[in-house]
Design a protein around this motif. Structure first.
Motif, PDB file in Angstrom:
ATOM      1  N   GLU A 164     -54.507 -15.418 -15.848  1.00 15.75           N
ATOM      2  CA  GLU A 164     -54.930 -15.955 -17.134  1.00 15.75           C
ATOM      3  C   GLU A 164     -54.434 -17.392 -17.315  1.00 15.75           C
ATOM      4  O   GLU A 164     -55.153 -18.265 -17.805  1.00 15.75           O
ATOM      5  CB  GLU A 164     -54.417 -15.072 -18.275  1.00 15.75           C
ATOM      6  N   LYS A 165     -53.173 -17.640 -16.910  1.00 10.35           N
ATOM      7  CA  LYS A 165     -52.630 -18.994 -17.019  1.00 10.35           C
ATOM      8  C   LYS A 165     -53.343 -19.945 -16.072  1.00 10.35           C
ATOM      9  O   LYS A 165     -53.594 -21.105 -16.407  1.00 10.35           O
ATOM     10  CB  LYS A 165     -51.124 -18.982 -16.733  1.00 10.35           C
ATOM     11  N   ILE A 178     -71.732  -7.139 -14.583  1.00 11.52           N
ATOM     12  CA  ILE A 178     -70.935  -7.329 -15.798  1.00 11.52           C
ATOM     13  C   ILE A 178     -69.473  -7.106 -15.458  1.00 11.52           C
ATOM     14  O   ILE A 178     -69.126  -6.149 -14.750  1.00 11.52           O
ATOM     15  CB  ILE A 178     -71.343  -6.347 -16.911  1.00 11.52           C
ATOM     16  N   ARG A 179     -68.618  -7.979 -15.963  1.00  6.86           N
ATOM     17  CA  ARG A 179     -67.176  -7.763 -15.869  1.00  6.86           C
ATOM     18  C   ARG A 179     -66.549  -8.018 -17.233  1.00  6.86           C
ATOM     19  O   ARG A 179     -67.154  -8.648 -18.104  1.00  6.86           O
ATOM     20  CB  ARG A 179     -66.550  -8.669 -14.803  1.00  6.86           C
ATOM     21  N   ILE A 180     -65.323  -7.514 -17.400  1.00  5.66           N
ATOM     22  CA  ILE A 180     -64.631  -7.622 -18.678  1.00  5.66           C
ATOM     23  C   ILE A 180     -63.271  -8.267 -18.441  1.00  5.66           C
ATOM     24  O   ILE A 180     -62.560  -7.914 -17.500  1.00  5.66           O
ATOM     25  CB  ILE A 180     -64.459  -6.239 -19.332  1.00  5.66           C
ATOM     26  N   ALA A 181     -62.916  -9.213 -19.315  1.00  4.25           N
ATOM     27  CA  ALA A 181     -61.629  -9.894 -19.226  1.00  4.25           C
ATOM     28  C   ALA A 181     -60.902  -9.772 -20.563  1.00  4.25           C
ATOM     29  O   ALA A 181     -61.545  -9.753 -21.617  1.00  4.25           O
ATOM     30  CB  ALA A 181     -61.825 -11.367 -18.882  1.00  4.25           C
ATOM     31  N   VAL A 188     -63.994 -22.808 -13.041  1.00  4.51           N
ATOM     32  CA  VAL A 188     -63.352 -21.968 -14.057  1.00  4.51           C
ATOM     33  C   VAL A 188     -64.016 -20.598 -14.091  1.00  4.51           C
ATOM     34  O   VAL A 188     -63.346 -19.554 -14.150  1.00  4.51           O
ATOM     35  CB  VAL A 188     -63.419 -22.632 -15.450  1.00  4.51           C
ATOM     36  N   PHE A 189     -65.348 -20.593 -14.063  1.00  3.67           N
ATOM     37  CA  PHE A 189     -66.060 -19.315 -14.082  1.00  3.67           C
ATOM     38  C   PHE A 189     -65.650 -18.449 -12.890  1.00  3.67           C
ATOM     39  O   PHE A 189     -65.359 -17.253 -13.055  1.00  3.67           O
ATOM     40  CB  PHE A 189     -67.571 -19.524 -14.071  1.00  3.67           C
ATOM     41  N   THR A 234     -63.255 -13.563 -10.711  1.00  2.00           N
ATOM     42  CA  THR A 234     -62.472 -12.870  -9.686  1.00  2.00           C
ATOM     43  C   THR A 234     -61.395 -11.990 -10.310  1.00  2.00           C
ATOM     44  O   THR A 234     -61.110 -10.898  -9.811  1.00  2.00           O
ATOM     45  CB  THR A 234     -61.822 -13.897  -8.738  1.00  2.00           C
ATOM     46  N   ALA A 235     -60.810 -12.454 -11.411  1.00  4.42           N
ATOM     47  CA  ALA A 235     -59.695 -11.728 -12.026  1.00  4.42           C
ATOM     48  C   ALA A 235     -60.139 -10.617 -12.975  1.00  4.42           C
ATOM     49  O   ALA A 235     -59.311  -9.822 -13.419  1.00  4.42           O
ATOM     50  CB  ALA A 235     -58.809 -12.717 -12.794  1.00  4.42           C
TER      51      ALA A 235
END
Length: 317
Positions: free
Chosen positions: A69-70, A187-190, A235-236, A241-242
């Motif tokens: 996230e950082k 679709i992914r969720i962060a 950035v995307f 990836t995370a």
């Protein structure tokens, strides 16, 4: 550990629990004083401590999300600096029209969003962030608006990254379900995202003109080339990836699970409740509960938390 959101006392408590697993709260209070309870609550919010007696997650796993996230925030900051530099350079370059156009009206933004959504031929990458504000119509897979001049339906590879708070917003349900139905969609969720973003074919991007905490939520830049477009794509990719997969793009889940089970696993790992999973999938809560019971049996675990850990470490890696 301050950059990762931990204060000094929380780090002390984490270090102690790492060396002394299965410690109870009373022991922590005896050692660190009444502040131990607040420190423990902070560690729980960060997802670093669980159970009773208390235990900590493996540091290499526990801090991975926080570090990512950082890193994403740093990428976002670099992208904004690059964008500002290019805007500055263009403004000071005689006779230059530049690759950045400022959209300031809702009508302009709606038209541009729809144009990117419907005209993308190869790829469409999107950040959907809270607060969720639907500005355009939901275009179903067979919508005639998706047809090109030759009459064929445009179905680019679509990667949509939702912020967790958006998944919990009823206004986003139609859009999420529609994306699940689109061919070539993932679709992914962060837990959080740096800003709203749409990138079409790697050539055009819509990016808010101001930071998320700014009063002006409408002004948006249309970027058509330059280093800032590359930076936003970076950035995307970092955030993508995370993030936690929900639908599409995960061969392991595609081979081993039904479509419904794949969606349930993704939502489960992202932290959704049974009720929320049911609403997103348009299913009954009892149906979701039965599917989760089947998944627990398949994983050989007895609890929901064990199933989440198993799914995150075995099925989705």
């Amino acid at each position: 550990m301050t950059p990762l959101g931990m204060d000094a006392r929380e780090e002390q408590v984490f270090r102690y629990l790492a060396a002394n697993p299965r410690t109870d709260l009373e022991t922590l209070v005896d050692r660190f004083g009444a502040e131990a309870a607040d420190a423990l609550e902070g560690l729980r919010r960060l997802g670093l401590v669980s159970g009773e007696p208390l235990d900590v997650r493996r540091p290499d796993q526990a801090f991975q999300r926080l570090v990512r996230e950082k890193e994403a925030a740093l990428f976002a900051a670099k992208a904004r600096v690059a964008e500002l530099q290019e805007i500055y350079d263009l403004a000071h370059r005689p006779g230059s029209t530049g690759p950045v156009v400022l959209l300031t009206s809702r009508t302009q933004l709606q038209a541009c969003m729809d144009e990117l959504e419907l005209s993308a031929a190869q790829t469409l990458d999107k950040f959907i962030t809270d607060p969720y504000i639907p500005l355009t119509n939901v275009h179903t897979p067979g919508d005639d608006a998706r047809r090109g001049e030759d009459g064929t339906i445009r179905m680019p590879r679509r990667r949509v990254l939702y912020e967790q708070a958006v998944v919990d917003d009823d206004r986003a349900l139609e859009g999420i379900r529609n994306t699940m139905d689109l061919p070539n969609a993932e679709i992914r969720i962060a837990p959080s995202l740096p800003y709203k973003l749409i990138i079409a074919d790697g050539e055009r991007a819509l990016v808010p003109a101001y930071a998320r905490d700014h009063d002006d939520k409408l002004s948006t830049h249309l970027i058509t080339r330059g280093t800032e477009l590359i930076a936003h794509q970076m950035v995307f990719e970092q955030c993508w990836t995370a993030a936690t997969p929900l639908a599409g793009g995960n061969e392991l889940l595609n081979e081993e699970f039904s479509v419904e089970e794949k969606h349930i696993v993704g939502l489960l790992v992202s932290g959704a409740t049974n009720e929320r999973i049911a609403r997103i999938l348009g299913a009954g809560v009892r149906t979701v509960q039965r599917r989760l019971t089947d998944l627990q049996q398949r994983a050989g675990v007895r609890s929901r938390n064990e199933l989440i850990r198993h799914a995150a470490t075995r099925w989705m890696n």
